[in-house]
Write a protein that holds these residues in place. Structure first.
Motif, PDB file in Angstrom:
ATOM      1  N   ASN A   1      -6.362   3.608  -6.978  1.00 31.30           N
ATOM      2  CA  ASN A   1      -6.195   5.031  -6.661  1.00 31.30           C
ATOM      3  C   ASN A   1      -4.896   5.334  -5.934  1.00 31.30           C
ATOM      4  OD1 ASN A   1      -8.661   5.710  -7.913  1.00 31.30           O
ATOM      5  ND2 ASN A   1      -9.760   5.071  -6.095  1.00 31.30           N
TER       6      ASN A   1
ATOM      7  N   ASP B   1      -0.998   7.155  -5.846  1.00 33.40           N
ATOM      8  CA  ASP B   1      -0.476   8.497  -6.075  1.00 33.40           C
ATOM      9  C   ASP B   1      -0.057   8.624  -7.542  1.00 33.40           C
ATOM     10  OD1 ASP B   1       0.997  10.866  -6.226  1.00 33.40           O
ATOM     11  OD2 ASP B   1       2.024  10.532  -4.323  1.00 33.40           O
TER      12      ASP B   1
ATOM     13  N   GLN C   1      -7.279   3.596 -11.563  1.00 35.70           N
ATOM     14  CA  GLN C   1      -7.501   4.971 -11.128  1.00 35.70           C
ATOM     15  C   GLN C   1      -8.937   5.357 -11.477  1.00 35.70           C
ATOM     16  OE1 GLN C   1      -4.410   5.284  -9.293  1.00 35.70           O
ATOM     17  NE2 GLN C   1      -4.800   7.420  -9.769  1.00 35.70           N
TER      18      GLN C   1
ATOM     19  N   ARG D   1       0.837  -1.213   0.000  1.00 36.57           N
ATOM     20  CA  ARG D   1       0.000   0.000   0.000  1.00 36.57           C
ATOM     21  C   ARG D   1       0.868   1.257   0.000  1.00 36.57           C
ATOM     22  NH1 ARG D   1      -5.215   0.838   1.368  1.00 36.57           N
ATOM     23  NH2 ARG D   1      -5.394  -1.142   2.465  1.00 36.57           N
TER      24      ARG D   1
ATOM     25  N   ASN E   1       1.064   4.528  -2.334  1.00 38.75           N
ATOM     26  CA  ASN E   1       0.036   5.240  -1.577  1.00 38.75           C
ATOM     27  C   ASN E   1      -1.360   4.866  -2.083  1.00 38.75           C
ATOM     28  OD1 ASN E   1      -0.906   6.917   0.431  1.00 38.75           O
ATOM     29  ND2 ASN E   1      -0.722   8.775  -0.806  1.00 38.75           N
TER      30      ASN E   1
ATOM     31  N   GLN F   1      -5.148   3.583  -2.191  1.00 46.06           N
ATOM     32  CA  GLN F   1      -6.298   3.726  -1.309  1.00 46.06           C
ATOM     33  C   GLN F   1      -7.067   2.426  -1.162  1.00 46.06           C
ATOM     34  OE1 GLN F   1      -8.667   7.037  -2.600  1.00 46.06           O
ATOM     35  NE2 GLN F   1      -6.933   8.432  -2.566  1.00 46.06           N
ATOM     36  N   GLY F   2      -6.947   1.533  -2.134  1.00 44.99           N
ATOM     37  CA  GLY F   2      -7.648   0.260  -2.074  1.00 44.99           C
ATOM     38  C   GLY F   2      -6.787  -0.849  -2.655  1.00 44.99           C
TER      39      GLY F   2
END
Length: 140
Positions: free
Chosen positions: A79, A81, A119, A48, A52, A54-55
């Protein structure tokens, strides 16, 4: 009748205590999933943090065609970075695959790992972009 009331009271107390701490419920569910699927099935926080994300999601697939079986791990990372993903995403995908295969105890049962970077547009969730990278597990 008295035993039924005691059991019902215990059940209600269990439910009410679970609703107070959803994080414990999630940890319990993950432990149950890993016990069933194998240690390391759920992607690590290390993965993760790399992008970075998110899921994170994992799907395992085994398909047979003409007496030949193909087994694939699908590692979906959502999602991340954009600055990290935009800078050599294939290198990041390989590193994520390497870390996942290192941690998943049943990785040797699979021939391929596919890393998907997904994304979504926060303003329009139907707008989705995906990059996909496939690796042979025996390359790691």
């Amino acid at each position: 009748m008295r035993n039924s009331i005691i059991i019902l009271s215990f059940f209600i107390a269990s439910l009410s205590s679970c609703s107070c701490n959803p994080e414990n419920i999630a940890k319990f569910a993950f432990k149950g999933m890993e016990a069933m699927m194998g240690k390391g099935f759920m992607p690590s926080e290390e993965i993760r943090m790399l992008g970075n994300f998110q899921g994170m999601n994992v799907n395992l697939s085994k398909s047979t065609e003409n007496d030949s079986t193909t087994s694939t791990i699908f590692l979906k990372l959502e999602n991340g970075d954009p600055l990290v993903l935009g800078n050599q995403p294939e290198v990041l995908a390989r590193k994520c695959a390497e870390l996942y295969l290192r941690d998943f105890e049943k990785a040797e049962e699979y021939q391929q790992i596919t890393v998907q970077f997904i994304q979504t547009d926060p303003k329009n969730p139907e707008n989705v972009a995906m990059q996909e990278y496939m690796f042979n597990t025996n390359d790691f």
